[in-house]
Design an enzyme around this catalytic site. Structure first.
Site, PDB file in Angstrom:
ATOM      1  N   ARG A 231      32.357  25.244 -22.553  1.00 17.57           N
ATOM      2  CA  ARG A 231      33.154  24.427 -23.536  1.00 17.57           C
ATOM      3  C   ARG A 231      32.076  23.657 -23.688  1.00 17.57           C
ATOM      4  NH1 ARG A 231      36.758  22.729 -26.500  1.00 17.57           N
ATOM      5  NH2 ARG A 231      38.510  22.435 -24.924  1.00 17.57           N
ATOM      6  N   HIS A 232      31.622  22.962 -24.763  1.00 15.55           N
ATOM      7  CA  HIS A 232      31.023  21.407 -25.043  1.00 15.55           C
ATOM      8  C   HIS A 232      32.307  20.778 -25.380  1.00 15.55           C
ATOM      9  CE1 HIS A 232      29.575  17.758 -26.437  1.00 15.55           C
ATOM     10  NE2 HIS A 232      28.297  18.656 -26.524  1.00 15.55           N
ATOM     11  N   PRO A 233      32.621  19.791 -24.730  1.00 13.32           N
ATOM     12  CA  PRO A 233      33.831  18.515 -25.219  1.00 13.32           C
ATOM     13  C   PRO A 233      33.857  18.293 -26.650  1.00 13.32           C
ATOM     14  CG  PRO A 233      31.748  17.356 -24.298  1.00 13.32           C
ATOM     15  CD  PRO A 233      31.884  18.930 -24.616  1.00 13.32           C
ATOM     16  N   THR A 234      32.979  18.190 -27.396  1.00 15.68           N
ATOM     17  CA  THR A 234      32.797  17.287 -28.683  1.00 15.68           C
ATOM     18  C   THR A 234      32.625  18.466 -30.192  1.00 15.68           C
ATOM     19  OG1 THR A 234      31.164  16.663 -28.509  1.00 15.68           O
ATOM     20  CG2 THR A 234      32.765  15.053 -28.006  1.00 15.68           C
ATOM     21  N   PHE A 238      30.667  25.948 -29.221  1.00 15.56           N
ATOM     22  CA  PHE A 238      29.054  25.188 -28.373  1.00 15.56           C
ATOM     23  C   PHE A 238      29.711  25.641 -27.194  1.00 15.56           C
ATOM     24  CE2 PHE A 238      26.294  23.006 -27.309  1.00 15.56           C
ATOM     25  CZ  PHE A 238      25.312  22.508 -28.363  1.00 15.56           C
TER      26      PHE A 238
END
Length: 385
Positions: A231-234, A238
């Site tokens: 998972r993308h942090p921001t 995504f």
């Protein structure tokens, strides 16, 4: 050996003292861009990477993967006769590259100050663990150590699981890439001003530079980032999502793409849900949103949903293994798998050159990696003795 790769660095001569990966990856890129790269290796065993498998008829394919298209001469830099040959090479060279521990070249009598005084046009490039300054400059370093110290391992893997190494040598490769960028910039600087320079690359510095937004998230918000799996942090959504037969990536990088994702999944209601109206809100409620998306995706296969989501114009894709990745039609179309002689009558298939330039051909084959000292006569003829 006749240099037959044409590129923007044709005519540039690189003396390569480096070994294993960081330095050799830099000089591989330079050879791919047309430079003549002459590896100077210790007579006993040569580059350490020659002992790394897998092997084909006794020859290291690990070594071949980052040393194709180069030449080799074995020189003992503590022996007077070999030092004379080395110094003749330096007279011909534009660049010297090394990845020894700082202080090693000085002990040999070939530190930057000495070389710059004697060969004022020579660019000196060093890739080391911590660079040539700072309290840790003399410490030894390997990729794994740098991944740990530089923070990358702390944000890699799944939450609550043991630390994970990035699946390739990002410490070495990152340093090799930055060294190649800096050397090319130094060549441009020399062209404009006539001045040569020292390039000092620290693997630890490179790991920090590669952390993308992780440093910013800490310095701005005080958050110490941790591993998030896929998972993308921001940005949300995504990440990787489960389907009925595996997983797929959906990368909805803005509000418009999120709306398209919802419509493609037959869940337009998610696009109007107050909890998901903005990326910040989706980030806050990422767990709930992930469950809703996966409840749809699990009803069909990865191939099915990739076709549906891609048709909607949302970036998405499978999670390929290496076999699947190199079988992708883009690989053939972009010449990203090249053939290299293995030295025993067969060929190796190795990663191609991602640096595509309209002015230069990108042939489907490359020259073999050199045998240890295999180009001695040609190199001695080149330097005149």
């Amino acid at each position: 050996m006749t240099q037959n790769v044409k590129g923007p660095l044709s005519g540039i001569v690189v003396v390569d003292l480096s070994r294993i990966l960081a330095g050799p990856y830099c000089t591989l890129l330079m050879a791919e861009m047309g430079a003549r790269v002459i590896k100077v290796e210790p007579p006993k065993g040569g580059d350490d990477a020659r002992a790394y498998g897998p092997f084909v008829k006794g020859k290291s394919t690990y070594f071949a993967s980052v040393n194709r298209g180069k030449e080799s001469i074995a020189l003992d830099l503590k022996a007077d006769a070999d030092r004379k040959v080395f110094e003749k090479l330096l007279e011909k060279a534009d660049v010297v590259v090394e990845n020894f521990r700082p202080g090693t070249m000085e002990k040999l009598g070939y530190g930057w100050e000495t070389l710059h005084a004697r060969y004022p046009k020579l660019i000196y490039a060093s890739a080391s663990g911590f660079g040539h300054t700072g309290p840790n400059s003399k410490d030894p370093a390997y990729d794994m150590v740098m991944q740990g110290m530089g923070g990358i391992m702390s944000i890699t893997g799944n939450e609550g699981q043991p630390p994970s190494r990035v699946g390739m040598s990002i410490g070495d490769i990152g340093a090799g890439l930055y060294t190649a960028v800096a050397v090319n910039a130094a060549l441009v600087h020399r062209l404009k001003t006539g001045e040569s320079t020292k390039v000092d690359i620290g693997m630890f510095d490179c790991q920090l530079a590669l952390l993308e937004n992780a440093i910013m998230r800490y310095t701005v918000e005080g958050e110490i980032p941790g591993p998030l799996g896929a998972r993308h942090p921001t940005i949300t959504p995504f990440q990787a999502f489960k389907t009925s037969d595996g997983s797929m990536i959906i990368a909805a990088g803005n509000d418009g793409l999120f709306v398209k994702t919802c419509e493609a999944l037959g869940r337009s209601d998610m696009a109007t849900n107050p909890d998901y109206k903005t990326n910040a809100l989706r980030q806050k409620h990422h767990g709930k949103l992930e469950n809703e998306i996966e409840s749809v995706l699990k009803s069909n296969t990865t191939d099915h949903w990739i076709a549906v989501v891609a048709k909607a114009g949302v970036p998405c894709g499978p999670i390929n293994n290496i076999k699947q990745a190199i079988a992708h039609p883009q690989v053939e179309a972009r010449n990203m798998l090249v053939e290299v002689p293995d030295g025993s009558g067969g060929t190796l298939k190795l990663a191609g050159n991602p640096l595509k330039m309209s002015a230069f051909a990108d042939p489907p084959t490359r020259q073999a990696a050199p045998d240890l000292d295999g180009d001695r006569q040609a190199i001695l003829a080149y330097v005149g003795g």
